[in-house]
Design an enzyme around this catalytic site. Sequence first.
Site, PDB file in Angstrom:
ATOM      1  N   CYS A  89      48.403 -22.135  12.814  1.00  0.00           N
ATOM      2  CA  CYS A  89      48.009 -23.506  13.149  1.00  0.00           C
ATOM      3  C   CYS A  89      46.595 -23.519  13.734  1.00  0.00           C
ATOM      4  O   CYS A  89      46.315 -22.823  14.711  1.00  0.00           O
ATOM      5  CB  CYS A  89      48.990 -24.119  14.142  1.00  0.00           C
ATOM      6  SG  CYS A  89      48.508 -25.793  14.667  1.00  0.00           S
ATOM      7  N   ASP A  98      45.950 -25.252  -1.038  1.00  0.00           N
ATOM      8  CA  ASP A  98      45.427 -25.813  -2.290  1.00  0.00           C
ATOM      9  C   ASP A  98      46.335 -25.608  -3.497  1.00  0.00           C
ATOM     10  O   ASP A  98      45.857 -25.651  -4.646  1.00  0.00           O
ATOM     11  CB  ASP A  98      44.033 -25.251  -2.610  1.00  0.00           C
ATOM     12  CG  ASP A  98      42.981 -25.644  -1.583  1.00  0.00           C
ATOM     13  OD1 ASP A  98      43.310 -26.436  -0.677  1.00  0.00           O
ATOM     14  OD2 ASP A  98      41.838 -25.158  -1.681  1.00  0.00           O
ATOM     15  N   ARG A 109      50.474 -29.884   1.842  1.00  0.00           N
ATOM     16  CA  ARG A 109      50.015 -31.268   1.693  1.00  0.00           C
ATOM     17  C   ARG A 109      50.371 -31.897   0.349  1.00  0.00           C
ATOM     18  O   ARG A 109      50.583 -33.104   0.270  1.00  0.00           O
ATOM     19  CB  ARG A 109      48.498 -31.326   1.922  1.00  0.00           C
ATOM     20  CG  ARG A 109      48.106 -31.127   3.388  1.00  0.00           C
ATOM     21  CD  ARG A 109      46.602 -31.034   3.583  1.00  0.00           C
ATOM     22  NE  ARG A 109      46.071 -29.796   3.039  1.00  0.00           N
ATOM     23  CZ  ARG A 109      44.765 -29.530   2.950  1.00  0.00           C
ATOM     24  NH1 ARG A 109      43.876 -30.424   3.335  1.00  0.00           N
ATOM     25  NH2 ARG A 109      44.354 -28.357   2.465  1.00  0.00           N
TER      26      ARG A 109
END
Length: 330
Positions: free
Chosen positions: A102, A206, A229
């Site tokens: 993180c 990605d 994401r």
Amino acid sequence: MVKIGNIEVGTFPLLLAPMEDVSDPPFRALCKEQGADVVYTEFISSEGLIRDAAKSIQKLDIYKKERPVGIQIFGAELDSMLRAIDIVEQSNPDIIDINYGCPVKKVVCKNAGSGILRDIPLMIKLTEEMVKRTKLPVTVKTRLGWDSDSIKIVEVAERLQDVGIQAISIHGRTRVQMYKGEADWRPIAEVKNNPRMHIPVFGNGDVDSPERAVEMRDKFGLDGAMIGRASIGNPWFFKEVKHFFETGTHMTPPTMEERVEAARRHLQMSIDWKGEKLGVLETRRHYTNYFKGIPHFKEYRQKMVTSDDAKDVFEAFDEVLEKFGDHQFA
């Protein structure tokens, strides 16, 4: 077949990344239904656990339908991390994951998350003691290094393996990069190609298309992909990747009816789990992607992301289905 400890997780498993206020039980359930092989909880503070902080304790909730599931914890104090493991074990997860990745300042400033990448001996010592503390498989999620001048991930991964971790997930950026620029998967491949490594090496960062997942598998030779994401507001991403693996073609996108139904279920499960106020608030970030690609959608999105009343959001879903029900997604 890839294994984490004795847990079989598929030939090229897709893992739902631990994401704060995202990978909660409602969203994990949706991703599991759509093909995620392993899901992880939001990251949980070891200090919060041992102090019995309500939000940290609630994050320990796991359900049978989402297994195998990993509970992820972070911290930098040995005593707190060991006591946290004892608490986590009571929830009976399949895996305990340690967050060494993180990049958020409030975590890093306590030497936790990717902050520990400035102190590799501490990282190794913490991991070794945590592995000794539990019979559950321990895994690690980390980054390439603190900055571009301190990338020693091949050595670090080997040392972590040597003290007993059962798998490692590596984000292809340094802490200094945060989420900027492109993820570099080459150092992750170097970890995998180290002849001394025998545990699974998962890539992260990605993986935002089926083609990228294929590249991670075939060009870089990694054991699996951790999806972050790209899954937000798009739990179908896991199924899309697996369809592409099998056929080489893109899956037909979800219909408007399927999108509305998923958003509706997501909101209702969130309300059931954490109450209306938080349920409404924490599902907002998903709506842009649930309804991505619809022209003239602004007024409906505004209603979804500004209303504090669940009734208004459910009404917005109904209006969207009525107005855009025949919309064809590209």
